[in-house]
Design an enzyme around this catalytic site. Structure first.
Site, short mmCIF file in Angstrom:
data_model
loop_
_atom_site.label_atom_id
_atom_site.label_comp_id
_atom_site.label_asym_id
_atom_site.label_seq_id
_atom_site.Cartn_x
_atom_site.Cartn_y
_atom_site.Cartn_z
N GLU A 19 46.47 4.65 33.62
CA GLU A 19 46.35 5.78 32.66
C GLU A 19 47.53 5.86 31.69
O GLU A 19 48.18 6.90 31.55
CB GLU A 19 46.21 7.11 33.44
CG GLU A 19 44.94 7.20 34.23
CD GLU A 19 44.65 8.58 34.82
OE1 GLU A 19 45.53 9.45 34.84
OE2 GLU A 19 43.51 8.78 35.27
N GLU A 38 38.56 5.07 38.82
CA GLU A 38 38.80 6.42 39.36
C GLU A 38 37.65 7.30 38.91
O GLU A 38 37.44 7.48 37.70
CB GLU A 38 40.11 7.04 38.84
CG GLU A 38 41.35 6.54 39.55
CD GLU A 38 42.61 7.29 39.14
OE1 GLU A 38 42.56 8.52 38.93
OE2 GLU A 38 43.66 6.62 39.01
#
Ligand code: AHR
Length: 500
Positions: free
Chosen positions: A172, A291
Site C-alpha cells: 500500500e 487484501e
C-alpha cells in the site's frame, strides 16, 4: 422471485487458480502472537504453534498465506526475525504502535506454513528500506548455499532453501498512513529496480507491484498506470486491496460492495492492458487481490492504536455477523468469475485481526461467520469457471445502480465430473426459485450435496460463548431434472450445490 442461471461446458472463463483462496498473517495485534503462535497455550506444539488454530486453518483451507504484513512490512527488518531467539532485538513497530519481540520470524512462519499445508506469499519492505535488503532477503530464503546469507540460513537450522515463489514489492505504498509512502513515480522506479535485483538472485520468483490500497483513493487508476508504466516488464502482478463497509447500515446497500468489487477488477484489468497496449506488449499483468474483507466495525482510533507500545494488543478484532458472511460469499463469487485475471487473493487476515478465526489467549478458538463461505469455496471450487448467464430481477441502490438478486458462479471439474454452483440470494424477504441449466455437463445430474448459510437475523454473530450461532446447514429443496437443477434458496442466503 424466480431466476435462471445458465452455463455451457464449452463456455469457460478460465481454469481457477487455487491461489484465489489465500489468507494473510501480519505482525499486527494478535494475529501472530496468541493467534497462530502461543508457546504457553495448552494446545501449543513443540514449535509454539497453537494446534487448535492450525486445525481450524486446515479446515478453512487457505492455499497461500501472505506474510509478514501489511503496513508492518514497511518498517520491518527481516534480519531481526531470524537466528537464535534470545538474540533477536525488540523493536518499536511504527505501523501499529506496538512492541515487536521478533520471537516469530521468517523461519518460524515457513515451519508453520508447512504444518498448515499452505504456500507462502512474502513481502519486502519498500518503506524504510529498498532493493539491497530485498535482494538479501531473497538470497537468505532461496539461495541453496555457499554465500554469506544462504549459509546464515543453514546456520539457523534451515538446510534447504525455502524456495519462496511469490513476493510482494512493498505494501500500500499510495496510502498516507504508510511508513515512507511514495508517489507513483517514486514507487514505480523503486519497484522496478527492486524487482530486477530480486530476480537476479532467483529468476524463478513471481513479483507483484502494489496497486491502490482502495478503489476510492484519490490516485486510483493513475497510480496503477504510472507504476506499471515503470515496472511493467519486471512484474507479473498488480495488487488490489479492498475493505467492505456498511455505511448505510442496510444489507441491500451493503451488497453493493459485491458489484463494486467486480467493477474494481475490470477497471484494473483495463488500466493494466492499457499500459500493455502503449508498450505494444502482448504480456498480460495478472491481479493479486491480496487484501480483502469486511472491515468497518472495529475501525476507531482505539481499535487501531493502544497507548504505551503494548505487545500484541487487541487491534481491529472485528466481530463478524451473518450479513458480513453473505458479502464475503459474494466477493468470492466475483473473484471466481474473474479468474482469467485474478490469480491470487488473500482474505485479510487469518486470526483475531479481522479474522475468520478468533482466539482467546490461553483459551478457546472458534469460527466467525465469514469462515464458512471461504471454507466451502476453498473446499469445492476446483477446475474451470464457466461463464454464467444470469437472468434475475434486480434492484437499485445508492451503493450500486443495479444489483441482480442472484449472484452466482459455477465451477466445473472435468477430471472428476463434479460441477459446483455457488449462489447468493440477495432478496431479503423472498425465496428464490432458481433454475440452473448445466448445458452439456451430462444429461442426468445428481445432487451430491446442497449446503446453505442462513440466519433470520442479519446481525447474528458467533462468539466465544455461542460459537455456533451461524453455521451451515443443508438445503433440502434442491432437485435435478436431467441437466437442470431446480433449487429454492432462502431469502438472504449463501448456497453451495454440488452436482455430479
Ligand atoms: O489488514 C490490515 C491493514 O489494512 C494492513 O496492514 C494494511 O495493508 C491495510 O491497510
Amino acid at each position: 422471485i424466480s431466476a435462471r442461471l445458465i452455463v455451457d461446458r464449452d463456455f469457460a472463463i478460465a481454469d481457477l487458480d487455487r491461489r484465489l483462496f489465500g489468507t494473510f498473517v501480519e505482525h499486527m495485534g494478535r494475529c501472530v502472537y496468541t493467534g497462530i503462535y502461543e508457546p504457553d497455550h495448552p494446545s501449543a506444539d513443540e514449535d509454539g504453534f497453537r494446534q487448535d488454530v492450525l486445525d481450524l486453518t486446515r479446515e478453512l483451507g487457505p492455499t497461500i498465506v501472505r506474510y509478514p504484513g501489511g503496513n508492518f512490512m514497511s518498517g520491518y527488518n527481516w534480519e531481526d526475525g531470524v537466528g537464535p531467539k534470545d538474540q533477536r532485538p525488540v523493536r518499536l513497530d511504527l505501523a501499529w504502535y506496538s512492541t515487536e519481540t521478533n520471537q516469530f520470524g521468517t523461519n518460524e512462519f515457513m515451519r508453520w506454513a508447512d504444518k498448515a499445508g499452505v504456500e507462502p506469499m512474502f513481502g519486502v519492505n519498500l518503506g524504510t528500506r529498498g532493493p539491497d535488503e530485498a535482494r538479501h532477503f531473497v538470497e537468505y530464503c532461496n539461495h541453496p548455499g555457499g554465500t554469506a546469507l544462504s549459509d546464515l540460513r543453514r546456520e539457523h537450522g534451515v538446510e534447504k532453501p525455502h524456495d519462496i515463489k511469490f513476493w510482494c514489492l512493498g505494501n500500500e505504498m499510495d496510502g498516507p498512513w504508510q511508513i515512507c509512502r511514495k508517489t507513483p513515480q517514486e514507487y514505480g522506479r523503486i519497484a522496478l529496480e527492486t524487482a530486477k535485483v530480486m530476480r537476479q538472485v532467483d529468476p524463478t520468483i513471481t513479483l507483484a507491484a502494489c496497486g491502490s490500497s482502495q478503489w476510492d483513493m484519490p490516485t486510483y487508476g493513475e497510480w496503477e498506470h504510472t507504476v506499471l508504466d515503470h515496472c511493467f516488464d519486471e512484474v507479473d502482478f498488480i495488487s488490489l486491496h479492498t475493505y467492505f463497509t456498511n455505511r448505510y447500515d442496510s444489507t441491500e446497500e451493503f451488497f453493493g460492495n459485491i458489484e463494486q468489487t467486480d467493477q474494481f477488477i475490470k477497471e484494473i484489468v483495463a488500466v493494466a492492458d492499457g499500459v500493455a497496449a502503449r508498450k505494444h506488449s502482448r504480456k498480460r499483468i495478472m491481479l493479486s487481490f491480496d487484501e480483502w474483507n469486511v472491515w468497518y466495525k472495529a475501525r476507531s482510533i482505539d481499535d487501531l492504536r493502544k497507548p504505551g507500545w503494548p505487545q500484541a494488543p487487541r487491534l481491529i478484532e472485528e466481530v463478524y455477523n451473518f450479513e458480513d458472511a453473505l458479502v464475503n460469499g459474494g466477493a468470492l463469487i466475483v473473484m471466481m468469475n474473474n479468474c482469467d485475471r485474478v490469480k491470487t487473493a488473500c482474505l485479510a487476515q487469518l486470526v483475531n485481526v479481522i479474522g475468520p478465526i478468533m482466539t482467546e489467549p490461553g483459551g478457546a478458538a472458534w469460527r466467525q461467520t465469514i469462515f464458512y463461505p471461504f471454507a466451502q469455496a476453498s473446499q469445492f471450487a476446483h477446475g474451470r469457471v464457466l461463464r454464467p448467464v444470469i437472468d434475475s430481477p434486480s434492484y437499485s441502490a445508492k451503493s450500486f445502480a443495479e444489483i441482480p438478486y442472484l449472484c452466482a458462479s459455477v465451477v466445473d471439474d472435468e477430471t472428476t465430473g463434479q460441477s459446483v454452483i455457488f449462489a447468493l440470494n440477495r432478496h431479503l424477504t423472498e425465496e428464490m426459485e432458481l433454475r440452473i441449466e448445466l448445458r452439456g455437463l451430462g444429461r442426468e445430474r445428481q445432487i451430491t450435496q446442497a449446503l446453505e448459510l442462513h440466519h433470520t437475523n442479519m446481525k447474528a454473530t458467533n462468539t466465544r460463548e455461542a460459537p455456533e450461532t451461524v453455521t451451515p446447514g443443508f438445503n433440502h429443496d434442491v432437485r435435478a431434472d436431467g441437466e437442470t437443477i431446480i433449487a429454492r434458496l432462502k431469502p438472504g442466503s449463501w448456497n453451495v450445490i454440488v452436482t455430479q
